[in-house]
Design a protein around this motif. Structure first.
Motif, PDB file in Angstrom:
ATOM      1  N   ALA A 173       0.836  -1.205   0.000  1.00  0.00           N
ATOM      2  CA  ALA A 173       0.000   0.000   0.000  1.00  0.00           C
ATOM      3  C   ALA A 173       0.873   1.258   0.000  1.00  0.00           C
ATOM      4  CB  ALA A 173      -0.945  -0.008   1.202  1.00  0.00           C
ATOM      5  N   ALA A 174       2.024   1.201   0.658  1.00  0.00           N
ATOM      6  CA  ALA A 174       2.916   2.366   0.722  1.00  0.00           C
ATOM      7  C   ALA A 174       3.544   2.690  -0.626  1.00  0.00           C
ATOM      8  CB  ALA A 174       4.008   2.126   1.768  1.00  0.00           C
ATOM      9  N   PHE A 175       3.751   1.679  -1.467  1.00  0.00           N
ATOM     10  CA  PHE A 175       4.387   1.911  -2.770  1.00  0.00           C
ATOM     11  C   PHE A 175       3.366   2.262  -3.853  1.00  0.00           C
ATOM     12  CE2 PHE A 175       6.770   0.911  -6.642  1.00  0.00           C
ATOM     13  CZ  PHE A 175       8.012   1.441  -6.345  1.00  0.00           C
ATOM     14  N   GLU A 176       2.109   1.939  -3.649  1.00  0.00           N
ATOM     15  CA  GLU A 176       1.083   2.172  -4.684  1.00  0.00           C
ATOM     16  C   GLU A 176       1.047   3.606  -5.201  1.00  0.00           C
ATOM     17  OE1 GLU A 176      -2.733   0.602  -3.585  1.00  0.00           O
ATOM     18  OE2 GLU A 176      -1.922  -1.416  -3.363  1.00  0.00           O
ATOM     19  N   PRO A 177       1.043   4.651  -4.321  1.00  0.00           N
ATOM     20  CA  PRO A 177       1.026   6.016  -4.879  1.00  0.00           C
ATOM     21  C   PRO A 177       2.297   6.367  -5.651  1.00  0.00           C
ATOM     22  CG  PRO A 177       1.029   6.074  -2.464  1.00  0.00           C
ATOM     23  CD  PRO A 177       0.928   4.645  -2.869  1.00  0.00           C
ATOM     24  N   ILE A 178       3.426   5.788  -5.266  1.00  0.00           N
ATOM     25  CA  ILE A 178       4.670   6.020  -5.997  1.00  0.00           C
ATOM     26  C   ILE A 178       4.564   5.379  -7.375  1.00  0.00           C
ATOM     27  CG2 ILE A 178       7.144   5.515  -6.046  1.00  0.00           C
ATOM     28  CD1 ILE A 178       7.025   5.677  -2.918  1.00  0.00           C
ATOM     29  N   GLN A 179       4.080   4.144  -7.423  1.00  0.00           N
ATOM     30  CA  GLN A 179       3.898   3.474  -8.708  1.00  0.00           C
ATOM     31  C   GLN A 179       2.926   4.245  -9.590  1.00  0.00           C
ATOM     32  OE1 GLN A 179       5.381   0.587 -10.297  1.00  0.00           O
ATOM     33  NE2 GLN A 179       4.370   1.780 -11.886  1.00  0.00           N
ATOM     34  N   GLN A 180       1.858   4.773  -9.011  1.00  0.00           N
ATOM     35  CA  GLN A 180       0.884   5.531  -9.797  1.00  0.00           C
ATOM     36  C   GLN A 180       1.515   6.798 -10.372  1.00  0.00           C
ATOM     37  OE1 GLN A 180      -2.317   4.291 -10.491  1.00  0.00           O
ATOM     38  NE2 GLN A 180      -2.017   5.822 -12.080  1.00  0.00           N
ATOM     39  N   LEU A 181       2.341   7.469  -9.567  1.00  0.00           N
ATOM     40  CA  LEU A 181       3.062   8.652 -10.053  1.00  0.00           C
ATOM     41  C   LEU A 181       3.934   8.289 -11.248  1.00  0.00           C
ATOM     42  CD1 LEU A 181       4.109  11.603  -9.776  1.00  0.00           C
ATOM     43  CD2 LEU A 181       5.822  10.684  -8.190  1.00  0.00           C
ATOM     44  N   ILE A 182       4.663   7.208 -11.148  1.00  0.00           N
ATOM     45  CA  ILE A 182       5.551   6.782 -12.237  1.00  0.00           C
ATOM     46  C   ILE A 182       4.740   6.415 -13.476  1.00  0.00           C
ATOM     47  CG2 ILE A 182       7.269   5.057 -12.928  1.00  0.00           C
ATOM     48  CD1 ILE A 182       8.194   7.260 -10.847  1.00  0.00           C
ATOM     49  N   THR A 183       3.657   5.697 -13.295  1.00  0.00           N
ATOM     50  CA  THR A 183       2.809   5.298 -14.426  1.00  0.00           C
ATOM     51  C   THR A 183       2.228   6.518 -15.124  1.00  0.00           C
ATOM     52  OG1 THR A 183       2.276   3.209 -13.335  1.00  0.00           O
ATOM     53  CG2 THR A 183       0.782   3.923 -15.082  1.00  0.00           C
ATOM     54  N   ASP A 184       1.835   7.535 -14.365  1.00  0.00           N
ATOM     55  CA  ASP A 184       1.213   8.738 -14.917  1.00  0.00           C
ATOM     56  C   ASP A 184       2.208   9.700 -15.562  1.00  0.00           C
ATOM     57  OD1 ASP A 184      -1.204   7.750 -14.017  1.00  0.00           O
ATOM     58  OD2 ASP A 184      -1.304   9.064 -12.265  1.00  0.00           O
ATOM     59  N   THR A 185       3.475   9.532 -15.303  1.00  0.00           N
ATOM     60  CA  THR A 185       4.508  10.451 -15.792  1.00  0.00           C
ATOM     61  C   THR A 185       4.775  10.234 -17.273  1.00  0.00           C
ATOM     62  OG1 THR A 185       5.536  10.595 -13.611  1.00  0.00           O
ATOM     63  CG2 THR A 185       6.928  11.120 -15.508  1.00  0.00           C
ATOM     64  N   GLU A 186       4.915  11.344 -18.006  1.00  0.00           N
ATOM     65  CA  GLU A 186       5.258  11.303 -19.426  1.00  0.00           C
ATOM     66  C   GLU A 186       6.756  11.484 -19.647  1.00  0.00           C
ATOM     67  OE1 GLU A 186       2.889  14.473 -20.973  1.00  0.00           O
ATOM     68  OE2 GLU A 186       1.020  13.500 -20.389  1.00  0.00           O
ATOM     69  N   LYS A 187       7.374  12.326 -18.812  1.00  0.00           N
ATOM     70  CA  LYS A 187       8.805  12.610 -18.918  1.00  0.00           C
ATOM     71  C   LYS A 187       9.432  12.556 -17.528  1.00  0.00           C
ATOM     72  CE  LYS A 187       8.636  15.901 -22.783  1.00  0.00           C
ATOM     73  NZ  LYS A 187       8.992  17.289 -23.164  1.00  0.00           N
ATOM     74  N   PHE A 188      10.642  12.021 -17.490  1.00  0.00           N
ATOM     75  CA  PHE A 188      11.397  11.927 -16.242  1.00  0.00           C
ATOM     76  C   PHE A 188      12.675  12.737 -16.359  1.00  0.00           C
ATOM     77  CE2 PHE A 188       9.007   8.003 -16.613  1.00  0.00           C
ATOM     78  CZ  PHE A 188       8.457   7.862 -15.347  1.00  0.00           C
ATOM     79  N   LEU A 189      13.057  13.362 -15.265  1.00  0.00           N
ATOM     80  CA  LEU A 189      14.363  14.001 -15.172  1.00  0.00           C
ATOM     81  C   LEU A 189      15.062  13.336 -13.987  1.00  0.00           C
ATOM     82  CD1 LEU A 189      15.219  17.656 -15.737  1.00  0.00           C
ATOM     83  CD2 LEU A 189      16.333  16.393 -13.917  1.00  0.00           C
ATOM     84  N   PHE A 190      16.098  12.565 -14.286  1.00  0.00           N
ATOM     85  CA  PHE A 190      16.837  11.858 -13.246  1.00  0.00           C
ATOM     86  C   PHE A 190      18.046  12.695 -12.837  1.00  0.00           C
ATOM     87  CE2 PHE A 190      14.575   8.462 -15.407  1.00  0.00           C
ATOM     88  CZ  PHE A 190      14.190   7.616 -14.373  1.00  0.00           C
ATOM     89  N   VAL A 191      18.150  12.993 -11.553  1.00  0.00           N
ATOM     90  CA  VAL A 191      19.306  13.682 -10.994  1.00  0.00           C
ATOM     91  C   VAL A 191      20.058  12.612 -10.202  1.00  0.00           C
ATOM     92  CG1 VAL A 191      20.094  15.584  -9.547  1.00  0.00           C
ATOM     93  CG2 VAL A 191      17.993  15.837 -10.903  1.00  0.00           C
ATOM     94  N   ILE A 192      21.242  12.240 -10.721  1.00  0.00           N
ATOM     95  CA  ILE A 192      21.908  11.022 -10.265  1.00  0.00           C
ATOM     96  C   ILE A 192      23.313  11.323  -9.732  1.00  0.00           C
ATOM     97  CG2 ILE A 192      22.640   8.710 -10.942  1.00  0.00           C
ATOM     98  CD1 ILE A 192      20.614   8.880 -13.274  1.00  0.00           C
ATOM     99  N   PRO A 193      23.532  11.085  -8.441  1.00  0.00           N
ATOM    100  CA  PRO A 193      24.870  11.294  -7.884  1.00  0.00           C
ATOM    101  C   PRO A 193      25.792  10.118  -8.199  1.00  0.00           C
ATOM    102  CG  PRO A 193      23.440  10.440  -6.182  1.00  0.00           C
ATOM    103  CD  PRO A 193      22.577  10.648  -7.420  1.00  0.00           C
ATOM    104  N   GLU A 194      27.077  10.378  -8.106  1.00  0.00           N
ATOM    105  CA  GLU A 194      28.063   9.314  -8.300  1.00  0.00           C
ATOM    106  C   GLU A 194      28.232   8.542  -7.000  1.00  0.00           C
ATOM    107  OE1 GLU A 194      32.787   8.680  -9.256  1.00  0.00           O
ATOM    108  OE2 GLU A 194      31.873  10.614  -9.674  1.00  0.00           O
ATOM    109  N   TYR A 195      28.077   7.235  -7.093  1.00  0.00           N
ATOM    110  CA  TYR A 195      28.351   6.335  -5.976  1.00  0.00           C
ATOM    111  C   TYR A 195      29.307   5.277  -6.497  1.00  0.00           C
ATOM    112  CZ  TYR A 195      24.616   7.874  -2.744  1.00  0.00           C
ATOM    113  OH  TYR A 195      23.831   8.570  -1.869  1.00  0.00           O
ATOM    114  N   ASN A 196      30.524   5.262  -5.998  1.00  0.00           N
ATOM    115  CA  ASN A 196      31.506   4.244  -6.352  1.00  0.00           C
ATOM    116  C   ASN A 196      31.680   4.085  -7.864  1.00  0.00           C
ATOM    117  OD1 ASN A 196      32.065   3.535  -3.606  1.00  0.00           O
ATOM    118  ND2 ASN A 196      30.074   2.536  -3.566  1.00  0.00           N
ATOM    119  N   GLY A 197      31.765   5.194  -8.572  1.00  0.00           N
ATOM    120  CA  GLY A 197      32.013   5.171 -10.006  1.00  0.00           C
ATOM    121  C   GLY A 197      30.793   4.845 -10.843  1.00  0.00           C
ATOM    122  N   SER A 198      29.603   4.891 -10.260  1.00  0.00           N
ATOM    123  CA  SER A 198      28.385   4.590 -11.004  1.00  0.00           C
ATOM    124  C   SER A 198      27.225   5.344 -10.366  1.00  0.00           C
ATOM    125  CB  SER A 198      28.132   3.072 -11.023  1.00  0.00           C
ATOM    126  OG  SER A 198      27.097   2.767 -11.949  1.00  0.00           O
TER     127      SER A 198
END
Length: 173
Positions: free
Chosen positions: A56-81
């Motif tokens: 139940a806790a992940f359902e709204p997150i999944q719904q947000l992702i499903t409803d999204t048309e475009k994503f902007l990922f802001v990704i830090p470096e962790y151990n070279g990746s």
């Protein structure tokens, strides 16, 4: 709708500050923008939301992702990746509904010299597998703590110019 993903679960991260900066810039253009920080994931999502299970806790997150048309990922470096939490999150999301044939922009950052070049390339490979179309202009922001002020805004002229260019291209993408 655009969803910005701050791709770490580290509390108080520079990643979240940079993601909020992008959010403000996109909101100022009158766009619908949501922000998901991976520190908001349910603490036990690896046990409860993988392999077809859904809490139940992940359902709204999944719904947000499903409803999204475009994503902007802001990704830090962790151990070279990129952070493992990002890969676990991608794996927890429903396939193919979550990312298939959608669009994304990638921003790498690091406290070091290269702005997560390798991690962005690694993540771009996953995006290709998911059929998530990536904007060709990928930004890499090194020494991020020297680029962002106490208010959470970028101030170095060159970096601001690159961010503006990426945002304009992402909006048209």
């Amino acid at each position: 709708m655009i969803t910005i993903i701050a791709a770490t679960n580290r509390p108080g991260s520079s990643t979240l500050k940079l993601a909020k900066y992008y959010q403000r810039r996109l909101l100022n253009k009158g766009l619908e923008v949501k922000l998901l920080s991976l520190d908001e994931l349910p603490p036990n999502f690896i046990q409860t939301d993988m392999f077809g299970s859904r809490s139940a806790a992940f359902e709204p997150i999944q719904q947000l992702i499903t409803d999204t048309e475009k994503f902007l990922f802001v990704i830090p470096e962790y151990n070279g990746s990129f952070p493992g939490i990002l890969k676990a999150f991608i794996d927890a999301c429903t396939f193919p509904d979550s990312f298939y044939e959608k669009k994304a922009a990638l921003v790498g950052l690091s406290s070091g010299t290269y702005g997560n070049i390798r991690g962005i390339e690694h993540f771009a490979g996953i995006c290709s597998y998911l059929h998530l179309h990536v904007l060709p202009l990928r930004l890499h922001i090194p020494a991020v703590r020297k680029e962002i002020n106490a208010e959470g805004s970028l101030f170095e002229e060159k970096t601001v110019g690159f961010v503006n260019e990426q945002i304009d291209k992402f909006v048209r993408f």
